[in-house]
Design a protein around this motif. Structure first.
Motif, PDB file in Angstrom:
ATOM      1  N   PHE A 402       0.826  -1.195   0.000  1.00 28.19           N
ATOM      2  CA  PHE A 402       0.000   0.000   0.000  1.00 28.19           C
ATOM      3  C   PHE A 402       0.869   1.257   0.000  1.00 28.19           C
ATOM      4  CE2 PHE A 402      -2.047   3.301   2.591  1.00 28.19           C
ATOM      5  CZ  PHE A 402      -3.148   3.565   1.794  1.00 28.19           C
ATOM      6  N   LEU A 403       1.897   1.238   0.828  1.00 28.60           N
ATOM      7  CA  LEU A 403       2.788   2.405   0.887  1.00 28.60           C
ATOM      8  C   LEU A 403       3.456   2.637  -0.460  1.00 28.60           C
ATOM      9  CD1 LEU A 403       4.511   2.009   4.363  1.00 28.60           C
ATOM     10  CD2 LEU A 403       2.737   3.630   3.697  1.00 28.60           C
ATOM     11  N   ALA A 404       3.893   1.552  -1.091  1.00 29.09           N
ATOM     12  CA  ALA A 404       4.551   1.685  -2.389  1.00 29.09           C
ATOM     13  C   ALA A 404       3.572   2.264  -3.404  1.00 29.09           C
ATOM     14  CB  ALA A 404       5.070   0.334  -2.844  1.00 29.09           C
ATOM     15  N   ALA A 405       2.305   1.873  -3.302  1.00 26.81           N
ATOM     16  CA  ALA A 405       1.304   2.384  -4.236  1.00 26.81           C
ATOM     17  C   ALA A 405       1.012   3.857  -3.978  1.00 26.81           C
ATOM     18  CB  ALA A 405       0.024   1.569  -4.105  1.00 26.81           C
ATOM     19  N   GLN A 406       1.144   4.266  -2.748  1.00 28.87           N
ATOM     20  CA  GLN A 406       0.834   5.652  -2.378  1.00 28.87           C
ATOM     21  C   GLN A 406       1.934   6.635  -2.742  1.00 28.87           C
ATOM     22  OE1 GLN A 406      -1.802   7.225  -0.588  1.00 28.87           O
ATOM     23  NE2 GLN A 406      -2.885   5.425  -1.288  1.00 28.87           N
ATOM     24  N   THR A 407       3.070   6.132  -3.188  1.00 27.12           N
ATOM     25  CA  THR A 407       4.218   7.029  -3.330  1.00 27.12           C
ATOM     26  C   THR A 407       4.787   7.068  -4.740  1.00 27.12           C
ATOM     27  OG1 THR A 407       5.493   5.184  -2.453  1.00 27.12           O
ATOM     28  CG2 THR A 407       5.027   6.978  -0.939  1.00 27.12           C
ATOM     29  N   PRO A 408       3.925   7.239  -5.745  1.00 26.05           N
ATOM     30  CA  PRO A 408       4.496   7.316  -7.097  1.00 26.05           C
ATOM     31  C   PRO A 408       5.357   8.564  -7.235  1.00 26.05           C
ATOM     32  CG  PRO A 408       2.180   7.904  -7.112  1.00 26.05           C
ATOM     33  CD  PRO A 408       2.476   7.424  -5.740  1.00 26.05           C
ATOM     34  N   GLY A 409       6.418   8.430  -7.986  1.00 22.16           N
ATOM     35  CA  GLY A 409       7.280   9.597  -8.211  1.00 22.16           C
ATOM     36  C   GLY A 409       8.243   9.869  -7.079  1.00 22.16           C
ATOM     37  N   PHE A 410       8.214   9.033  -6.052  1.00 26.87           N
ATOM     38  CA  PHE A 410       9.129   9.247  -4.936  1.00 26.87           C
ATOM     39  C   PHE A 410      10.472   8.608  -5.254  1.00 26.87           C
ATOM     40  CE2 PHE A 410       6.725  10.429  -0.912  1.00 26.87           C
ATOM     41  CZ  PHE A 410       5.739  11.079  -1.625  1.00 26.87           C
ATOM     42  N   SER A 411      11.550   9.267  -4.849  1.00 28.95           N
ATOM     43  CA  SER A 411      12.872   8.680  -5.059  1.00 28.95           C
ATOM     44  C   SER A 411      13.239   7.852  -3.830  1.00 28.95           C
ATOM     45  CB  SER A 411      13.895   9.782  -5.249  1.00 28.95           C
ATOM     46  OG  SER A 411      14.051  10.476  -4.037  1.00 28.95           O
ATOM     47  N   GLY A 412      14.322   7.125  -3.947  1.00 30.25           N
ATOM     48  CA  GLY A 412      14.798   6.327  -2.816  1.00 30.25           C
ATOM     49  C   GLY A 412      15.040   7.194  -1.598  1.00 30.25           C
ATOM     50  N   ALA A 413      15.607   8.373  -1.842  1.00 29.98           N
ATOM     51  CA  ALA A 413      15.900   9.270  -0.721  1.00 29.98           C
ATOM     52  C   ALA A 413      14.600   9.717  -0.053  1.00 29.98           C
ATOM     53  CB  ALA A 413      16.686  10.473  -1.216  1.00 29.98           C
ATOM     54  N   ASP A 414      13.551   9.959  -0.855  1.00 31.10           N
ATOM     55  CA  ASP A 414      12.254  10.347  -0.280  1.00 31.10           C
ATOM     56  C   ASP A 414      11.720   9.235   0.614  1.00 31.10           C
ATOM     57  OD1 ASP A 414      12.146  12.767  -1.595  1.00 31.10           O
ATOM     58  OD2 ASP A 414      11.200  11.922  -3.369  1.00 31.10           O
ATOM     59  N   ILE A 415      11.872   8.005   0.125  1.00 26.45           N
ATOM     60  CA  ILE A 415      11.333   6.869   0.886  1.00 26.45           C
ATOM     61  C   ILE A 415      12.100   6.704   2.198  1.00 26.45           C
ATOM     62  CG2 ILE A 415      11.037   4.360   0.863  1.00 26.45           C
ATOM     63  CD1 ILE A 415      10.404   4.662  -2.137  1.00 26.45           C
ATOM     64  N   ALA A 416      13.442   6.845   2.103  1.00 25.66           N
ATOM     65  CA  ALA A 416      14.245   6.778   3.332  1.00 25.66           C
ATOM     66  C   ALA A 416      13.758   7.848   4.300  1.00 25.66           C
ATOM     67  CB  ALA A 416      15.716   6.980   2.990  1.00 25.66           C
ATOM     68  N   ASN A 417      13.451   8.990   3.749  1.00 31.04           N
ATOM     69  CA  ASN A 417      12.987  10.114   4.556  1.00 31.04           C
ATOM     70  C   ASN A 417      11.629   9.813   5.194  1.00 31.04           C
ATOM     71  OD1 ASN A 417      12.952  12.609   5.632  1.00 31.04           O
ATOM     72  ND2 ASN A 417      12.575  13.708   3.729  1.00 31.04           N
ATOM     73  N   ILE A 418      10.720   9.195   4.425  1.00 28.44           N
ATOM     74  CA  ILE A 418       9.394   8.850   4.957  1.00 28.44           C
ATOM     75  C   ILE A 418       9.537   7.903   6.139  1.00 28.44           C
ATOM     76  CG2 ILE A 418       7.305   7.507   4.493  1.00 28.44           C
ATOM     77  CD1 ILE A 418       7.301   8.620   1.720  1.00 28.44           C
ATOM     78  N   CYS A 419      10.403   6.884   5.969  1.00 26.95           N
ATOM     79  CA  CYS A 419      10.563   5.903   7.045  1.00 26.95           C
ATOM     80  C   CYS A 419      11.050   6.590   8.309  1.00 26.95           C
ATOM     81  CB  CYS A 419      11.537   4.815   6.617  1.00 26.95           C
ATOM     82  SG  CYS A 419      10.841   3.794   5.326  1.00 26.95           S
ATOM     83  N   ASN A 420      12.013   7.461   8.127  1.00 26.47           N
ATOM     84  CA  ASN A 420      12.537   8.153   9.301  1.00 26.47           C
ATOM     85  C   ASN A 420      11.493   9.078   9.914  1.00 26.47           C
ATOM     86  OD1 ASN A 420      14.679   8.809  11.067  1.00 26.47           O
ATOM     87  ND2 ASN A 420      14.815  10.779  10.028  1.00 26.47           N
ATOM     88  N   GLU A 421      10.780   9.761   9.028  1.00 22.84           N
ATOM     89  CA  GLU A 421       9.757  10.704   9.496  1.00 22.84           C
ATOM     90  C   GLU A 421       8.660   9.953  10.244  1.00 22.84           C
ATOM     91  OE1 GLU A 421       8.855  14.397  10.065  1.00 22.84           O
ATOM     92  OE2 GLU A 421      10.370  14.004   8.534  1.00 22.84           O
ATOM     93  N   ALA A 422       8.271   8.785   9.726  1.00 21.45           N
ATOM     94  CA  ALA A 422       7.223   7.997  10.381  1.00 21.45           C
ATOM     95  C   ALA A 422       7.686   7.600  11.776  1.00 21.45           C
ATOM     96  CB  ALA A 422       6.916   6.760   9.553  1.00 21.45           C
ATOM     97  N   ALA A 423       8.959   7.218  11.886  1.00 20.35           N
ATOM     98  CA  ALA A 423       9.490   6.828  13.194  1.00 20.35           C
ATOM     99  C   ALA A 423       9.450   8.019  14.147  1.00 20.35           C
ATOM    100  CB  ALA A 423      10.908   6.312  13.040  1.00 20.35           C
ATOM    101  N   LEU A 424       9.803   9.193  13.625  1.00 14.55           N
ATOM    102  CA  LEU A 424       9.791  10.393  14.467  1.00 14.55           C
ATOM    103  C   LEU A 424       8.369  10.719  14.930  1.00 14.55           C
ATOM    104  CD1 LEU A 424      12.265  12.769  12.595  1.00 14.55           C
ATOM    105  CD2 LEU A 424      12.642  11.513  14.701  1.00 14.55           C
ATOM    106  N   ILE A 425       7.423  10.611  13.979  1.00 11.78           N
ATOM    107  CA  ILE A 425       6.034  10.934  14.322  1.00 11.78           C
ATOM    108  C   ILE A 425       5.533   9.960  15.393  1.00 11.78           C
ATOM    109  CG2 ILE A 425       3.650  10.951  13.422  1.00 11.78           C
ATOM    110  CD1 ILE A 425       4.791  12.015  10.789  1.00 11.78           C
ATOM    111  N   ALA A 426       5.839   8.661  15.214  1.00 10.58           N
ATOM    112  CA  ALA A 426       5.392   7.660  16.189  1.00 10.58           C
ATOM    113  C   ALA A 426       6.014   7.941  17.559  1.00 10.58           C
ATOM    114  CB  ALA A 426       5.763   6.271  15.705  1.00 10.58           C
ATOM    115  N   ALA A 427       7.293   8.336  17.537  1.00 10.77           N
ATOM    116  CA  ALA A 427       7.959   8.624  18.817  1.00 10.77           C
ATOM    117  C   ALA A 427       7.309   9.824  19.485  1.00 10.77           C
ATOM    118  CB  ALA A 427       9.437   8.879  18.580  1.00 10.77           C
ATOM    119  N   ARG A 428       6.954  10.809  18.663  1.00 12.14           N
ATOM    120  CA  ARG A 428       6.326  12.005  19.215  1.00 12.14           C
ATOM    121  C   ARG A 428       4.978  11.648  19.837  1.00 12.14           C
ATOM    122  NH1 ARG A 428       5.910  15.696  14.652  1.00 12.14           N
ATOM    123  NH2 ARG A 428       8.146  15.357  14.479  1.00 12.14           N
TER     124      ARG A 428
END
Ligand code: ADP
Length: 657
Positions: A402-428
């Motif tokens: 689902f995540l892969a389907a939601q992220t067309p046009g995203f680069s690898g760096a964007d995806i790395a960023n999403i994963c990190n951002e998700a972790a930060l949001i969950a921690a918050r």
């Protein structure tokens, strides 16, 4: 840690000498201090009693006890008392030495004089009635205070010495990663990643990019076992250039090559070659290759090579050619020709503008291998998500597909960023695991910026924004070839006051109809404002910019306009990019402008018509948005009805492109 004996900064072993290094320096400092203090301890002026003029005139002069006066440096009068007064109670104090017997050498008194003139006048006055013979002789002397003099001489010397030692130290250590000291600005600033801190990235960390990996695996094999290739007489590529949009993993791939091959690797950015001084770039290139050859087999990685490798002679029109960059490039070409094919140095370069590169750089024997990286496909995105989710603590409800389907046009760096951002949001949110909703929020945040609920909007503004976004939503809903809408929101994010999310299909080709409908959908926001309020606002700036660019692209590049015909003024070589010249005549220019305007007007009219037709839905959606702020796809069906399905566009196949 090794247990070799400690060495001094410049490499000499101090333990051979009698004294350890620092102790020798102590002696030097003590001697220096003694030298400075000596004059004060034994100096001439020591022990003279300080007087003022009144005392001198009233208590000493009348006694006729003064033997002579010496005016020193025009500031101080040193008074010498006749030895015969040694028994005079007044003078005993100054004439008797502190230790032993005899007479203490002068000066015995000292008094500050204003100026020599003034002093002479006062003396003349005071001795008005004295016979010339008995007048006190005054002499003038210029002396130096040796303490200060030595200080004046020694201090700069010491400072220079210290500075010299410091610079020498820097030079000694400045060999690697230097470039910061004044002595080695011609040295390469490349960072060497040696075996000890070698890249730990492996091909496992690089998701997708299968073709690219196959290509570079050969480089790894060669670096590991060159004999296998050279035995057969094969020549190994000297240079591999990796081309791709930012964040697609170019650097990552090179790191993986270095990590797999277990060889040192130098990394430098193209822009680091080019400095303010002419000739520095070329000398840095020389230095880089010299160091690389010493470390062979090794990898040299030049990031952003377009900074040096841009086509020569471009922009000559107004910069008069960038001599420095050209000479750097020439040096790079020479170096790449210079080292023999199997010397074990492989140059990997990365750029996102291969079309800008000088053809000389790309010819066989130099960067003859080209690896093209694309933005990842859905499958690749899934793999990249998996790589970056490895270290994360995930909840069970996260669906990678689902995540892969939601992220067309995203680069690898964007995806790395999403994963990190998700972790930060969950921690918050003080969660134990990262959940699906955290990922969704991370994606939204990366697409549209952070939600700024605190942004103050007046109710009128909010209504306008709601209608504007509803306008986008309604137009794109009823235009069958526009990408499906997934979410509309009127919560301000970043700079935007509202936003609509689409799920673009992953296709390389777009038809004219699709692009025209997209123009209408983009103009839908402004059309809604016009329709509902009878006037338009500045909120459509971003939309208009997009529309203008897209329309020019359609007319001037894609050959979608009948009057312009099947010509494209797109310039992949960038020759005209920064010159004032245009590739077309003025008449054509005017025609392009006209046609663009017509195209945009037509799209706007279409949007207006569509919204007039679906006015009730527009109202309903805008009211819903005002209430809930966000509308998801599920609600859209309820509000707008089922979305019309695009009739399959007939494209007769097979066609080749
Ligand atoms: P660039 O192409 O701009 O050099 P980088 O190689 O620096 O991009 O990529 C930035 C980051 O993006 C990497 O550090 C990595 O975390 C992530 N990334 C990019 N592509 C991939 C990929 N194919 N697999 C895994 N991670 C990737």
């Amino acid at each position: 840690m090794s247990n070799t004996p400690p060495t001094s900064p410049n490499g000499k072993d101090r333990s051979k000498k009698g004294l350890p290094g620092p102790a020798r320096w102590y002696w030097f400092y003590i001697l220096l201090l003694a030298l400075i203090l000596l004059p004060y301890l034994f100096g001439k002026g020591l022990g003279a009693k300080q007087l003022n003029w009144q005392e001198f005139e009233q208590s000493i002069l009348p006694k006729h006890a003064v033997e002579r006066i010496v005016v020193v440096n025009g500031q101080t009068a040193q008074v010498y008392i006749k030895p015969s007064f040694v028994n005079d109670p007044y003078f005993r104090e100054v004439l008797k030495p502190r230790f032993g017997s005899g007479i203490r050498p002068g000066p015995h008194y000292e008094l500050a004089i204003g100026t020599i003139d003034l002093f002479e006048r006062k003396m003349a006055d005071a001795q008005r009635n004295t016979a010339d013979k008995e007048k006190i002789p005054i002499t003038y002397e210029t002396t130096r205070n040796w303490g200060i003099a030595i200080f004046e001489w020694i201090l700069p010397l010491v400072i220079m010495l210290v500075l010299w030692r410091f610079l020498l130290g820097r030079m000694g250590t400045g060999d690697i990663g230097g470039g910061s000291s004044i002595f080695n600005f011609g040295k390469s600033t490349a960072t060497l990643h040696e075996k000890e801190d070698k890249s730990t990235v492996t091909f496992d960390d690089v998701a997708g990019l299968e073709e690219a990996k196959t290509e570079v695996k050969e480089v790894v094999d060669f670096l590991k076992d060159p004999a296998r290739y050279t035995r057969l007489g094969a020549k190994i590529p000297k240079g591999v250039i990796i081309v791709g949009p930012p964040g697609t993993g170019k650097t990552l791939l090179v790191k993986a090559v270095a990590g797999e091959a277990q060889v040192p690797f130098f990394s430098i950015s193209g822009s680091e070659f080019v400095e303010m001084f002419v000739g520095v770039g070329a000398s840095r290139v020389r230095d880089l290759f010299r160091r690389a050859k010493e470390k062979a087999p090794c990898i040299v990685f030049i990031d952003e090579i377009d900074a040096v490798g841009r086509s020569r002679g471009r922009n000559a029109f107004y910069t008069g050619a960038n001599d420095e960059r050209e000479s750097t490039l020439n040096q790079l070409l020479t170096e790449m020709d210079g080292f023999s094919t199997n010397s074990g140095v492989i140059v990997l370069a990365a750029t996102n503008r291969a079309d800008m590169l000088d053809p000389a750089l790309l010819r066989p024997g130099r960067f003859d291998r080209h690896i093209y990286l694309e933005l990842p496909s859905q499958l690749e995105r899934k793999a990249i998500f998996k790589v970056h989710m490895r270290p994360l603590v995930m909840a069970g409800d996260v669906d990678v597909d689902f995540l892969a389907a939601q992220t067309p046009g995203f680069s690898g760096a964007d995806i790395a960023n999403i994963c990190n951002e998700a972790a930060l949001i969950a921690a918050r949110r003080k969660k134990d695991k990262i959940e699906r909703v955290d990922f969704m929020d991370a994606i939204d945040r990366i697409i549209a910026g952070l939600e700024r609920k605190s942004k103050i909007l007046s109710p009128t503004e909010k209504t306008i924004i709601a209608y504007h976004e509803a306008g986008h939503a309604v137009t794109s809903w009823y235009l069958p070839h526009v990408d499906p809408l997934s979410k509309v929101s009127i919560i301000p994010r970043g700079k935007a006051l509202g936003a609509a999310w689409y799920l673009p299909e992953e296709r390389q080709l777009r038809t004219e109809l699709e692009l025209t409908e997209k123009l209408s959908a983009t103009l839908g926001g402004r059309a809604a404002e016009q329709l509902v309020f009878g006037e338009v606002t500045s909120g459509a700036l971003d939309d208009l910019e997009k529309v203008t660019k897209e329309a020019y692209k359609m007319v001037a590049y894609l050959g979608f306009n009948e009057k312009i015909g099947q010509v494209s003024f797109y310039d992949s070589t960038g020759t005209y990019e920064s010159s004032l010249q245009k590739a077309y005549s003025e008449a054509t220019g005017r025609l392009i402008d006209e046609e663009v305007r017509k195209l945009v007007d037509k799209a706007y009219q279409a949007a207006l018509e569509l919204l007039t037709e679906h006015r009730p839905q527009l109202e309903a959606l805008a009211q819903f948005l005002l209430k809930k702020e966000v509308v998801y796809q599920e609600d859209l069906v309820g509000l707008l009805g089922k979305r019309p399905v695009a009739e399959a566009q007939v494209i007769e196949g097979p066609q080749s492109h």
